[in-house]
Design an enzyme around this catalytic site. Structure first.
Site, short mmCIF file in Angstrom:
data_model
loop_
_atom_site.label_atom_id
_atom_site.label_comp_id
_atom_site.label_asym_id
_atom_site.label_seq_id
_atom_site.Cartn_x
_atom_site.Cartn_y
_atom_site.Cartn_z
CG ASP A 246 -7.72 -16.41 -13.17
OD1 ASP A 246 -8.88 -15.96 -13.39
OD2 ASP A 246 -7.18 -17.24 -13.90
C1 BGC Z 1 -9.92 -17.41 -16.09
C2 BGC Z 1 -9.48 -16.03 -16.54
C3 BGC Z 1 -10.71 -15.18 -16.78
C4 BGC Z 1 -11.54 -15.15 -15.54
C5 BGC Z 1 -12.81 -14.33 -15.67
C6 BGC Z 1 -10.90 -17.38 -14.96
O1 BGC Z 1 -11.47 -18.63 -14.76
O2 BGC Z 1 -8.78 -18.17 -15.74
O3 BGC Z 1 -8.70 -16.12 -17.69
O4 BGC Z 1 -10.34 -13.91 -17.22
O5 BGC Z 1 -11.93 -16.47 -15.20
O6 BGC Z 1 -13.72 -14.97 -16.48
#
Ligand code: BGC
Length: 690
Positions: A246
């Site tokens: 993530d």
């Molecule tokens: C989130 C993810 C997301 C990623 C990209 C993170 O803060 O937890 O779910 O895909 O950002 O935006």
């Protein structure tokens, strides 16, 4: 494993590639890469170039490797684009309709191809433990079977358009408060029976292309650095695709190089060339580990054809008719009617003067964070616009909820209060309140006191505290975040053109303290202190949360902990009534074929969700009294019947055995139950499983 492979290789570029598997081609490319190039591939970047936005796999032009674009997810395609806004994750689970999830996936796949997006950062499948988790709206509720089925169809929809899906957040990211710091501590059986199934099914049956790890530690080790999670589990299930972190969920170079993580996003904070060189020189890591990461990335890109072909499909419009139709179809099936004293569908006598008010009356609300959507100009239909669009016979007035005219409200035929949350009160990176945001309980209570024909429509990702007013209002409809077509869909439901057909994908306890998971959700109360935003310390003052309710989460905990909810899993009213009859359970293909008939005995066309639960009549291990193992949604005109058959595989009767670290079958007697909700069992039969 990967079904796409032969088809996509046919269109591949060089003659040599025809004979090579994606793996061989990837390995050949890796063998030609310098260490610096390899380290470029295993992390995203933040810089000036178009592909350096933290949403790309970086290109290596020397070897013909293109930049690969990705986007959030899950409510549509975002990041530098406006796009169709679909009903959120909890809506898809609430539809209890696999086709609805599949169609939304297909729409998103088309929208991605139209924009040149190769990897969609969705679906999110973290299990709903309590109403407070800020991202429940993106996920599929509390039941692992319902979540798995919904995810499987959504993923298949996306991937059927040649776009890679990413299942996230692996794993146990069930609260947003202090998500970098709090370790989710759970026992192995609970993890396997409740929190892993959606991921596992996506790998084993859905051929999902990518998996995103979560922010939180699991039993003390951060997910991105957790080789038990990635190697001993995910890879052991046969996953050979891309494991990405993530965004900013990487905490140490040694941890990430060694865990089995392939791709660090959005940039190389730890898995960079300098750290690789240092750790290789000291003999702490091996270059073959980095080769393996590159192999996973390239092999997957090759399988999808994107090494040789452009992702963007110019023939698909960005504002696509199919996408819009699929968003509407989902929005029509997701809302759940929890109360109706007869006011709905809106009667002739009430139609002439309908007042709509509330914070969500004339906006299209959405959950906040990476899942929020930027709509295409003119496509968002608010509830007020949807009701106004009903046309002949309806007179709808929008009222300022901050200055309600109670005299007018008293005289109105019906009053619709559009309550609930929005991006600033429910979303990523913070947990929300159980109570509706400020002022709404008071508004609903006062409106209901002035006019008994009050309908409350709640926009939220889960349960809210309805206790201040549930007894006073005429009807309650959970709308979730219903996307750009939500206003149209809700208007059709409220007016009776369509019968509500959603069912709760989680237990609606009616009080936060009744939910057995609440006691284990944070280390201590009060919950209110945990809603502060942007609390992102790497090391928490609350080091862990213990999943003390174990496998008895949600409806599984009702009889175990002796608590009865306000509305159970699978509950939802319609404008009709259904009878169940003729249960037969026959052995078939090593499992059982469960057949029965559902009849619409009411006066309206409507849909019923028939649910199959099992219960062990004595077992070698402790088990929940109810486990959902099948469901089917059927749409019927009045007086019509449909025969339904659900196949129960033998594995439905197994549990996860912590001694052998595997699923084991449990022979013995089981009660097979066909139900309209977890507390409304209509038919049952005892069977013996060998
Ligand atoms: C989130 C993810 C997301 C990623 C990209 C993170 O803060 O937890 O779910 O895909 O950002 O935006």
């Amino acid at each position: 494993m990967r079904k796409l492979l032969p088809v996509l290789l046919l269109v591949a570029g060089s003659v040599a590639s025809y004979a090579q598997s994606a793996r061989e081609r990837a390995e050949e490319l890796v063998s030609k890469m310098t260490l610096e190039e390899k380290c470029t591939l295993i992390h995203g970047e933040r810089g000036d170039a178009e592909y350096e936005d933290g949403f790309h796999i970086m290109p290596i032009p020397r070897l013909g490797i293109p930049a690969i674009r990705m986007a959030d997810g899950p409510q549509g395609v975002r990041n530098k684009t406006n796009s169709t806004y679909y009903p959120c994750g909890i809506s898809l689970a609430a539809s209890w309709n696999r086709d609805v999830a599949g169609k939304v996936g297909e729409g998103i796949g088309l929208d991605a191809r139209a924009r040149g997006v190769a990897i969609m950062l969705c679906p999110g499948v973290n299990i709903y433990r309590t109403a407070l988790c800020g991202r429940n709206f993106e996920y599929y509720g509390e039941d692992p079977y319902l979540a798995s089925e919904t995810a499987l169809h959504y993923i298949s929809g996306i991937q059927s358009k040649g776009v890679m899906a990413t299942i996230k957040h692996f794993a146990l990211n069930n609260q947003e408060f202090d998500r970098h710091g709090v370790s989710s501590n759970a026992d192995e059986r609970t993890i396997n029976e409740i929190y892993f199934p959606a991921f596992r099914k996506a790998v084993e049956e859905g051929n999902v292309a990518c998996v995103m790890t979560s922010y939180n530690p699991i039993n003390g080790t951060h997910a991105s650095e957790n080789s038990w999670l990635i190697k001993d589990n995910l890879r052991a299930w046969g996953f050979d695709g891309i494991v990405m972190s993530d965004w900013t969920s990487t905490y140490s170079a040694i941890g990430c190089f060694g865990s089995g993580l392939d791709l660090e996003m959005p940039r190389g904070y730890v898995m960079n060339y300098e750290n690789a060189k240092r750790l290789l020189d000291s003999g702490v890591i091996e270059e073959s580990w980095i080769d393996e990461k590159c192999r996973h990335i390239l092999q997957t890109v090759i399988e999808y054809g994107f090494l040789d072909n452009p992702v963007k499909d110019e023939s698909i419009p960005e504002d696509c008719d199919i996408s819009r139709a699929n968003a509407l179809a989902a929005a029509l099936e997701a809302p759940v009617m929890l109360k109706n004293n007869g006011i709905l569908p809106l009667k002739k006598s009430t139609k002439k003067s309908i007042i709509v008010l509330g914070p969500n009356a004339d906006i299209v609300p959405y959950g906040g964070g990476s899942g929020r959507m930027d709509p295409i100009e003119g496509r968002n239909i608010t509830l007020f616009a949807g009701l106004s669009g009903l046309g002949k016979g309806y007179k709808v007035e929008l009222m300022d909820w901050k200055a309600p005219d109670y005299e007018k409200i008293r005289k109105a035929g019906a009053v619709i209060v559009a309550a609930g949350f929005n991006y600033d009160t429910e979303g990523e990176d913070f947990d929300r309140t159980y109570a509706l945001p400020e002022g709404q309980d008071e508004l609903i209570s006062k409106v209901a006191a002035a006019n008994s024909n009050t309908v409350v429509v709640v926009y939220s990702g889960g349960e809210v505290d309805v206790s201040p007013w549930i007894d006073k209002v005429g009807a309650l409809l959970m709308a979730w975040y219903s996307g750009q077509e939500g206003g149209t869909a809700l208007a059709r439901i409220l007016s009776g053109k369509v019968s509500p057909s959603g069912r709760l994908p989680f237990t609606f306890w009616g009080s936060i303290d009744k939910n057995p998971a609440s006691a284990n959700y944070y280390l201590s109360k009060p919950y209110e202190n945990r809603t502060s935003k942007r609390y992102s310390k790497r090391f928490s003052q609350y080091p862990f949360v213990e999943y003390g309710e174990g496998i008895f989460l949600g409806y599984r905990g009702m009889s175990h902990f002796g608590v009865e909810p306000m509305f159970p899993l699978g509950y939802g009213l319609t404008y009709s009534k259904f009878d169940y009859s003729g249960l037969s359970v026959e052995p078939s293909d090593g499992g059982f074929k469960v057949s029965f008939t559902v009849t619409n005995t009411g006066k309206a066309s409507a849909s019923e969700v028939a649910q199959l639960y099992i219960s062990a009549e004595g077992s070698s291990v402790i088990k929940a009294d109810l486990e959902l193992k099948g469901y089917e949604k059927v749409s019927l005109d009045p007086k019509k019947s449909a025969g339904i058959t659900i196949f129960l595989p033998k594995e439905a009767f197994s549990h996860y055995d912590v001694a052998s670290h595997s699923w084991v079958n449990d022979p013995g007697q089981y009660k097979i139950m066909i139900a309209a909700s977890a507390l409304d069992i209509r038919l049952s039969e005892i069977i013996t499983v060998d």
